[in-house]
Write a protein that holds these residues in place. Sequence first.
Motif, PDB file in Angstrom:
ATOM      1  N   PRO A 178     -20.283 -34.868  15.729  1.00 36.83           N
ATOM      2  CA  PRO A 178     -19.361 -35.419  16.296  1.00 36.83           C
ATOM      3  C   PRO A 178     -19.850 -37.026  17.269  1.00 36.83           C
ATOM      4  O   PRO A 178     -18.086 -37.259  17.068  1.00 36.83           O
ATOM      5  CB  PRO A 178     -19.052 -34.443  17.314  1.00 36.83           C
ATOM      6  N   ARG A 179     -20.371 -36.757  17.881  1.00 35.58           N
ATOM      7  CA  ARG A 179     -20.180 -38.104  18.584  1.00 35.58           C
ATOM      8  C   ARG A 179     -20.631 -39.696  17.333  1.00 35.58           C
ATOM      9  O   ARG A 179     -19.876 -40.394  17.986  1.00 35.58           O
ATOM     10  CB  ARG A 179     -20.949 -38.733  19.811  1.00 35.58           C
ATOM     11  N   ARG A 182     -17.207 -40.492  15.959  1.00 37.08           N
ATOM     12  CA  ARG A 182     -15.725 -40.421  16.650  1.00 37.08           C
ATOM     13  C   ARG A 182     -16.754 -42.241  16.575  1.00 37.08           C
ATOM     14  O   ARG A 182     -15.078 -42.854  16.426  1.00 37.08           O
ATOM     15  CB  ARG A 182     -16.354 -39.953  18.182  1.00 37.08           C
ATOM     16  N   ALA A 185     -15.708 -43.643  13.598  1.00 36.90           N
ATOM     17  CA  ALA A 185     -13.680 -44.573  13.658  1.00 36.90           C
ATOM     18  C   ALA A 185     -13.411 -44.619  14.384  1.00 36.90           C
ATOM     19  O   ALA A 185     -12.485 -45.601  13.874  1.00 36.90           O
ATOM     20  CB  ALA A 185     -13.238 -42.742  14.093  1.00 36.90           C
ATOM     21  N   ARG A 186     -13.516 -45.267  15.874  1.00 33.34           N
ATOM     22  CA  ARG A 186     -13.836 -46.722  16.289  1.00 33.34           C
ATOM     23  C   ARG A 186     -14.241 -47.892  15.573  1.00 33.34           C
ATOM     24  O   ARG A 186     -13.537 -48.954  16.034  1.00 33.34           O
ATOM     25  CB  ARG A 186     -13.755 -45.856  17.748  1.00 33.34           C
ATOM     26  N   TRP A 191     -18.501 -45.231   6.376  1.00 28.43           N
ATOM     27  CA  TRP A 191     -18.979 -44.747   7.106  1.00 28.43           C
ATOM     28  C   TRP A 191     -20.207 -44.031   5.915  1.00 28.43           C
ATOM     29  O   TRP A 191     -20.091 -44.381   5.094  1.00 28.43           O
ATOM     30  CB  TRP A 191     -18.205 -43.248   7.420  1.00 28.43           C
ATOM     31  N   ARG A 218     -14.802 -33.768   8.657  1.00 27.10           N
ATOM     32  CA  ARG A 218     -14.676 -34.388  10.015  1.00 27.10           C
ATOM     33  C   ARG A 218     -14.207 -35.625  10.506  1.00 27.10           C
ATOM     34  O   ARG A 218     -14.367 -35.751  11.172  1.00 27.10           O
ATOM     35  CB  ARG A 218     -16.180 -33.693  10.008  1.00 27.10           C
ATOM     36  N   GLU A 221     -10.682 -36.324  10.477  1.00 27.11           N
ATOM     37  CA  GLU A 221     -10.407 -35.423  12.014  1.00 27.11           C
ATOM     38  C   GLU A 221     -10.847 -35.843  13.124  1.00 27.11           C
ATOM     39  O   GLU A 221     -10.340 -36.858  14.286  1.00 27.11           O
ATOM     40  CB  GLU A 221     -11.505 -34.052  12.781  1.00 27.11           C
ATOM     41  N   ALA A 222     -11.492 -37.215  13.356  1.00 27.45           N
ATOM     42  CA  ALA A 222     -12.155 -38.044  14.241  1.00 27.45           C
ATOM     43  C   ALA A 222     -11.375 -39.341  14.173  1.00 27.45           C
ATOM     44  O   ALA A 222     -10.800 -39.502  15.053  1.00 27.45           O
ATOM     45  CB  ALA A 222     -13.611 -38.066  13.825  1.00 27.45           C
ATOM     46  N   CYS A 223     -11.028 -40.061  12.522  1.00 27.66           N
ATOM     47  CA  CYS A 223     -10.344 -40.944  12.942  1.00 27.66           C
ATOM     48  C   CYS A 223      -9.166 -40.724  13.046  1.00 27.66           C
ATOM     49  O   CYS A 223      -8.166 -41.204  14.103  1.00 27.66           O
ATOM     50  CB  CYS A 223      -9.698 -41.663  10.851  1.00 27.66           C
ATOM     51  N   GLU A 225      -8.040 -38.739  15.248  1.00 27.54           N
ATOM     52  CA  GLU A 225      -8.270 -38.669  16.805  1.00 27.54           C
ATOM     53  C   GLU A 225      -7.899 -39.950  17.668  1.00 27.54           C
ATOM     54  O   GLU A 225      -7.625 -40.235  18.686  1.00 27.54           O
ATOM     55  CB  GLU A 225      -9.331 -37.739  17.303  1.00 27.54           C
ATOM     56  N   ALA A 226      -8.098 -40.973  16.816  1.00 25.16           N
ATOM     57  CA  ALA A 226      -8.896 -42.448  17.063  1.00 25.16           C
ATOM     58  C   ALA A 226      -7.194 -43.137  16.873  1.00 25.16           C
ATOM     59  O   ALA A 226      -6.941 -44.150  16.773  1.00 25.16           O
ATOM     60  CB  ALA A 226     -10.030 -42.755  16.276  1.00 25.16           C
TER      61      ALA A 226
END
Length: 300
Positions: A178-179, A182, A185-186, A191, A218, A221-223, A225-226
């Motif tokens: 997860p970290r 993220r 994504a940021r 990737w 996943r 989802e991270a993207c 969220e960002a």
Amino acid sequence: MSLRLSTVILPVDRWNEGGRAKWQRAEDLGFHAAYTYDHLSWRTFRDGPWFGAVPTLTAAAATTSRLRLGTLVTSPNFRHPVTLAKDLISLDDVSDGRITLGIGAGGIGFDATALGQEPWTPRERADRFAEFVALLDRLLSEDAVTEEGRFYSAVEARNIPGCVQRPRLPFAVAATGPRGLRLAARYGQAWVTTGDPKLYENGTPEQSVEALRGQLARLGEACAEAGRDVAELDKILLTGFTPDRSGPLQSLDAFVDFAGRHRELGFSEIVVHWPVPDSDFAADQKVFERIAMEAAAQLG
């Protein structure tokens, strides 16, 4: 969706005894990019020749003109953002803007203790990676940076004139947790994954595809969220670490089947190892070169 084919060339050859020729041949074969590993030594190659990534890429940049170049991957294990940024800006200049930085959290291999430190815990690796990427992003984007971090600091670190590529050279962030996702994504323009390591020994190709599908979900989802469209990121699969092993390099048809299945998942770039005789990456050179020259056309 189009699929790019790239290679990773292990830095095991003296430059004047086959090293230069491999990088030139990679360009002649039409590969999108050629990467190398950024380690001090690595796995079963520890007791044999192993050269530094930055000098190798500098030489490769000087002897090629079209091929993208980069690391898969650099980690904080023995790097500091300030000195790495200076090397990367120089590399980007020598290559006229053809460098991609593959970057990851590192592991517990030889690099983790070569400087005399104890291996970091998974949490500390993740903490350091987050701080490393954020500071490196600033160092490659700004003329002067001062920042005091828990692990990495910079005091009036100057990086003029900056990267040829603007606002900086692209990051290809290797991550599955997860970290890390993220961070991809940021900060990432791409990737990178090698698949699910838990499946390497006893998994099946079908299980690997499903695991990769989950990783891609996943990442999406991270993207989200960002506040970023996941389509903005290239998705790179570094092969050789899934249950297929070297199977995709057994024939052109085998590779086209493998690459096609992963393109359908959403991957935009497949990276294959340049053959290394008598190693885990042994493969028929003629078959490898045929794949390089013909697979892209068959995949559309």
